[in-house]
Write a protein that holds these residues in place. Structure first.
Motif, short mmCIF file in Angstrom:
data_model
loop_
_atom_site.label_atom_id
_atom_site.label_comp_id
_atom_site.label_asym_id
_atom_site.label_seq_id
_atom_site.Cartn_x
_atom_site.Cartn_y
_atom_site.Cartn_z
N TRP A 63 1.02 -1.26 -0.11
CA TRP A 63 -0.11 -0.04 -0.13
C TRP A 63 0.83 1.25 0.06
N ILE A 64 2.14 1.13 0.37
CA ILE A 64 2.99 2.27 0.46
C ILE A 64 4.10 1.68 -0.31
N GLU A 65 4.63 2.63 -1.34
CA GLU A 65 5.93 2.17 -2.17
C GLU A 65 7.17 2.90 -1.38
N ALA A 125 -3.74 10.73 -3.47
CA ALA A 125 -4.29 9.97 -4.51
C ALA A 125 -3.26 9.98 -5.69
N ASP A 126 -2.49 11.26 -5.89
CA ASP A 126 -1.53 11.47 -6.90
C ASP A 126 -0.19 11.34 -6.23
N SER A 127 0.01 10.65 -5.28
CA SER A 127 1.36 10.62 -4.55
C SER A 127 2.15 9.44 -5.03
N PRO A 128 3.30 9.41 -5.48
CA PRO A 128 4.13 8.30 -6.06
C PRO A 128 4.16 7.22 -4.89
N LEU A 129 3.74 7.55 -3.59
CA LEU A 129 4.04 6.66 -2.47
C LEU A 129 2.95 5.61 -2.22
N LEU A 130 1.83 6.03 -2.88
CA LEU A 130 0.77 5.04 -2.83
C LEU A 130 0.72 3.90 -3.80
N GLY A 131 0.71 2.68 -3.32
CA GLY A 131 0.68 1.67 -3.79
C GLY A 131 -0.53 0.70 -4.38
N PHE A 132 -0.32 -0.20 -5.19
CA PHE A 132 -1.54 -0.92 -5.95
C PHE A 132 -2.39 -1.48 -4.81
N GLY A 133 -1.79 -1.99 -3.76
CA GLY A 133 -2.70 -2.62 -2.95
C GLY A 133 -3.91 -1.87 -2.35
N ALA A 134 -3.72 -0.54 -2.10
CA ALA A 134 -4.69 0.31 -1.74
C ALA A 134 -5.91 0.66 -2.70
N TRP A 135 -5.43 0.92 -4.01
CA TRP A 135 -6.58 0.88 -5.16
C TRP A 135 -7.28 -0.47 -5.08
N LEU A 136 -6.67 -1.50 -4.87
CA LEU A 136 -7.30 -2.88 -5.16
C LEU A 136 -8.27 -2.91 -3.98
N GLY A 137 -7.81 -2.60 -2.66
CA GLY A 137 -8.66 -2.79 -1.52
C GLY A 137 -9.83 -1.85 -1.63
N LEU A 138 -9.66 -0.58 -2.06
CA LEU A 138 -10.81 0.24 -2.38
C LEU A 138 -11.88 -0.44 -3.46
N ALA A 139 -11.42 -0.91 -4.45
CA ALA A 139 -12.02 -1.59 -5.50
C ALA A 139 -12.98 -2.73 -4.75
N GLY A 140 -12.24 -3.48 -4.02
CA GLY A 140 -12.96 -4.55 -3.45
C GLY A 140 -14.06 -4.22 -2.28
N CYS A 141 -13.71 -3.09 -1.56
CA CYS A 141 -14.80 -2.42 -0.52
C CYS A 141 -15.78 -2.02 -1.44
N SER A 142 -15.70 -1.38 -2.40
CA SER A 142 -16.97 -0.84 -3.28
C SER A 142 -17.80 -2.02 -3.71
N VAL A 143 -17.08 -3.28 -4.44
CA VAL A 143 -17.89 -4.01 -4.73
C VAL A 143 -18.70 -4.87 -3.55
N ALA A 144 -18.19 -4.91 -2.42
CA ALA A 144 -18.68 -5.49 -1.19
C ALA A 144 -19.69 -4.46 -0.83
N VAL A 145 -19.55 -3.13 -0.84
CA VAL A 145 -20.94 -2.35 -0.66
C VAL A 145 -21.92 -2.63 -1.51
N LEU A 146 -21.58 -2.76 -2.69
CA LEU A 146 -22.62 -2.91 -3.81
C LEU A 146 -23.33 -4.22 -3.57
N GLY A 147 -22.55 -5.30 -3.11
CA GLY A 147 -23.18 -6.70 -3.12
C GLY A 147 -24.17 -6.55 -1.72
N ALA A 148 -23.74 -5.64 -0.61
CA ALA A 148 -24.62 -5.69 0.57
C ALA A 148 -25.88 -4.67 0.19
N LEU A 149 -25.75 -3.66 -0.52
CA LEU A 149 -27.00 -2.93 -0.96
C LEU A 149 -27.98 -3.76 -1.79
N THR A 150 -27.35 -4.83 -2.72
CA THR A 150 -28.33 -5.63 -3.62
C THR A 150 -28.89 -6.56 -2.58
N SER A 151 -28.16 -7.11 -1.54
CA SER A 151 -28.79 -7.97 -0.44
C SER A 151 -30.04 -7.20 0.40
#
Length: 296
Positions: A63-65, A125-151
Motif C-alpha cells: 500500500w506504500i511504495e 491519491a496522486d502521490s508516488p508513495l501510494l501502492g497498488f494494494g490500496a486501490w485494489l482494496g478500495l475496489a474490493g470494498c466498493s464491490v462489497a458495498v454494492l453486494g450488501a446493498l443488493t442484498s
C-alpha cells in the motif's frame, strides 16, 4: 409346459422390481442425490464474496511504495497502513468465512470502504508513495458495498417474514452520543507531527477518521431519538428499516474506530489518542442494543 410356466412366473415381478430399482437408483443415486442440492448464492452474496476476496488479496500487496522497485516490501497487512490494512484483512475474512446479516454485512463493508478511502486521501491519491494494494482494496470494498446493498433489496423483495428487531433506546442513545463526542472533541490522530503540533481531533485535515464517525453517529442518534419518542406512530415496516440503519451505523463505526485501536494494540502506534477507544465503545453499544425480538 405347466412346470416351465410356473417356474418362469416368479421371475416377472423380480424383473419389474429390478427396473424400479434402476429407476430409483438413477433418480436418487445420481449426482444431486449423493451430493445434495447445489446452493446457488444470490447476486448480493456473490458480489460480497468477490469484493471480500479482492480485499484479502489487496493486503498482500504494497500500500506504500517505499523503494524504487518496492518488491519485496511491507504489505498492507503490516504497520505501513496504520492498522487500516489489518482491519480490511480481518473484515474480509469474516465476510468470506461466514454469512452475516444484511445490516452486519453492509456496516462492515461501509466501514472498510471509509477507512481505505481515508488512507488514500491521507497519503495522497496522486502521490508516488501510494501502492497498488490500496486501490485494489478500495475496489474490493466498493464491490462489497454494492453486494450488501443488493442484498438489502433482495431481502425487501422476499415474501417471507423477516425476524423483527427490538431496541434498547438508553444504551443505543448513549453509544451514539459517545461516538459523536469522540469524533470532534477528543484527540484522534496526530500523524507524524504529533509531538510537535499536539493532538488533533477527528475532523482535522490530517486525521479525517472522525468525519465518517460523526456522520454515522449523528444519523444513528437522530433515528434512535425518533424511535424512542414516537414508537407507536411509526409503522412497523419503517421502524424495522430504521433499526437496521442504526445497526449498520454502529457496526461501521466499530470498524472505523477498531482499525485505529488495532494500530495501537498490535503495532504500538502511540500517536493515536483516546478518541478511537471511545468511538469503538460507542459503536459496540449501538450494535448490541439492537437485537432480534424474542417473541416473533
Amino acid at each position: 409346459m405347466p412346470e416351465d410356466t410356473a417356474a418362469q412366473e416368479p421371475e416377472e415381478p423380480m424383473a419389474g422390481s429390478s427396473s424400479e430399482a434402476v429407476e430409483d437408483g438413477g433418480n436418487g443415486g445420481g449426482g444431486n442425490g449423493m451430493l445434495g442440492p447445489l446452493e446457488i448464492p444470490s447476486t448480493g452474496r456473490l458480489l460480497v464474496g468477490i469484493g471480500a476476496a479482492a480485499m484479502v488479496l489487496s493486503t498482500l500487496f504494497s500500500w506504500i511504495e517505499s523503494g524504487p522497485d518496492s518488491f519485496p516490501n511491507a504489505t498492507g497487512i503490516g504497520s505501513s497502513t496504520i492498522g487500516v490494512g489489518l482491519a480490511v484483512f480481518l473484515v474480509a475474512l469474516s465476510l468470506l468465512l461466514k454469512a452475516k446479516s444484511v445490516a452486519a454485512t453492509l456496516g462492515m463493508a461501509l466501514g472498510t470502504f471509509a477507512i481505505t478511502l481515508i488512507f488514500i486521501v491521507l497519503v495522497g491519491a496522486d502521490s508516488p508513495l501510494l501502492g497498488f494494494g490500496a486501490w485494489l482494496g478500495l475496489a474490493g470494498c466498493s464491490v462489497a458495498v454494492l453486494g450488501a446493498l443488493t442484498s438489502v433489496y433482495e431481502q425487501s423483495q422476499q415474501e417471507a417474514e423477516q425476524p423483527g428487531l427490538e431496541l434498547n433506546p438508553v444504551v443505543a442513545a448513549l453509544g451514539a452520543a459517545l461516538a459523536v463526542v469522540a469524533s470532534f472533541w477528543l484527540d484522534w490522530y496526530g500523524g507524524s507531527e504529533y509531538l510537535e503540533y499536539g493532538p488533533l481531533n477527528g475532523l482535522d485535515s490530517d486525521a479525517k477518521f472522525g468525519l465518517p464517525v460523526l456522520i454515522l453517529g449523528g444519523l444513528a442518534l437522530v433515528l434512535i431519538v425518533e424511535l424512542a419518542t414516537v414508537p407507536r406512530m411509526v409503522m412497523e415496516e419503517r421502524r424495522q428499516a430504521l433499526l437496521m440503519i442504526c445497526q449498520t451505523a454502529g457496526i461501521a463505526i466499530s470498524v472505523i474506530a477498531g482499525s485505529n485501536v488495532l494500530a495501537m494494540a498490535v503495532f504500538g502506534e502511540s500517536f493515536f489518542g483516546s478518541a478511537p477507544i471511545v468511538a469503538l465503545v460507542g459503536g459496540v453499544m449501538v450494535t448490541r442494543s439492537i437485537r432480534q425480538a424474542s417473541n416473533h
